[in-house]
Design a protein around this motif. Sequence first.
Motif, PDB file in Angstrom:
ATOM      1  N   GLU A  24      17.234  11.833  -5.609  1.00 45.93           N
ATOM      2  CA  GLU A  24      15.977  11.083  -5.569  1.00 45.93           C
ATOM      3  C   GLU A  24      14.809  11.937  -5.092  1.00 45.93           C
ATOM      4  N   SER A  25      15.017  12.669  -4.010  1.00 42.87           N
ATOM      5  CA  SER A  25      13.952  13.496  -3.445  1.00 42.87           C
ATOM      6  C   SER A  25      13.942  14.909  -4.006  1.00 42.87           C
ATOM      7  N   GLY A  26      15.107  15.329  -4.514  1.00 46.61           N
ATOM      8  CA  GLY A  26      15.234  16.709  -4.953  1.00 46.61           C
ATOM      9  C   GLY A  26      15.533  17.668  -3.822  1.00 46.61           C
ATOM     10  N   ASP A  27      15.697  17.135  -2.613  1.00 47.01           N
ATOM     11  CA  ASP A  27      15.961  17.991  -1.454  1.00 47.01           C
ATOM     12  C   ASP A  27      17.374  18.578  -1.538  1.00 47.01           C
ATOM     13  N   THR A  28      17.485  19.831  -1.097  1.00 48.12           N
ATOM     14  CA  THR A  28      18.762  20.539  -1.120  1.00 48.12           C
ATOM     15  C   THR A  28      18.925  21.320   0.170  1.00 48.12           C
ATOM     16  N   MET A  29      20.122  21.284   0.706  1.00 51.22           N
ATOM     17  CA  MET A  29      20.425  22.120   1.882  1.00 51.22           C
ATOM     18  C   MET A  29      21.792  22.755   1.684  1.00 51.22           C
ATOM     19  N   VAL A  30      22.081  23.749   2.509  1.00 50.66           N
ATOM     20  CA  VAL A  30      23.361  24.440   2.440  1.00 50.66           C
ATOM     21  C   VAL A  30      23.974  24.491   3.829  1.00 50.66           C
TER      22      VAL A  30
END
Length: 244
Positions: A24-30
Amino acid sequence: MSKLDIVRIPALSDNYVWLVHELESGDTMVVDPAQAAPVLAEADRRGWKIGAIWNTHWHPDHTGGNAEIKAATGCEVIAPAGEAERIPTADRLVGEGDVVRLGSHEASVMEVPAHTAGHIAYHFAQDGAVFVGDTLFAMGCGRLFEGTAAQMFGNMARLARLAPETRVYCAHEYTQSNGRYALVAEPDNAAIVARMAEVDAKRAAGEPTVPTTIGEELATNPFMRAQSAEVLAERRAAKDSFRG
């Protein structure tokens, strides 16, 4: 609320890095990037921009990719407050009860010391997922490098209280070796025997065995099943020298 897309990235000899994306937000983390190159390549292949790194502890096979990923993406590095001096790339330090977010999804920080003194986990309660670093493994737990069996016993008890369907994202492919010891620790546990048949088949086919679930660990993990810190200490010492 959109679901989290969680991608397993093999790194080094037996590490798993977790790339997590919210559509939905396009946020990505690792989580715990052991290396930068495979993480950046996978994110690029999917068209995802990494906005954050979440570290569970300071060990180089969990933070080794921090600097390069940060330089390439400008991402924020979130790390355990208790290990600030050992993670120089950290931008935000978090501890027990803090909340970190990926889009509309919230994860609470759990302090789970023993493997390292400041080790933390990230629990997405609404998503039924927990990123545990090297505290809990499939049929195992982390070595007691900077803490005590009593601390690890407390960690196991705390994680055991999570919903049984909670998916556990640990950072290593240790299941087969852990299971071989589990068969020795609890030779009459039919659940371990059955699970090891599945694990051996998966590994023979080159397939991963994680994530696991809290429910699976309650049934087959000799460390989560230990009834006291003393028993856990005995099992940890035995596993440390186990060559099966």
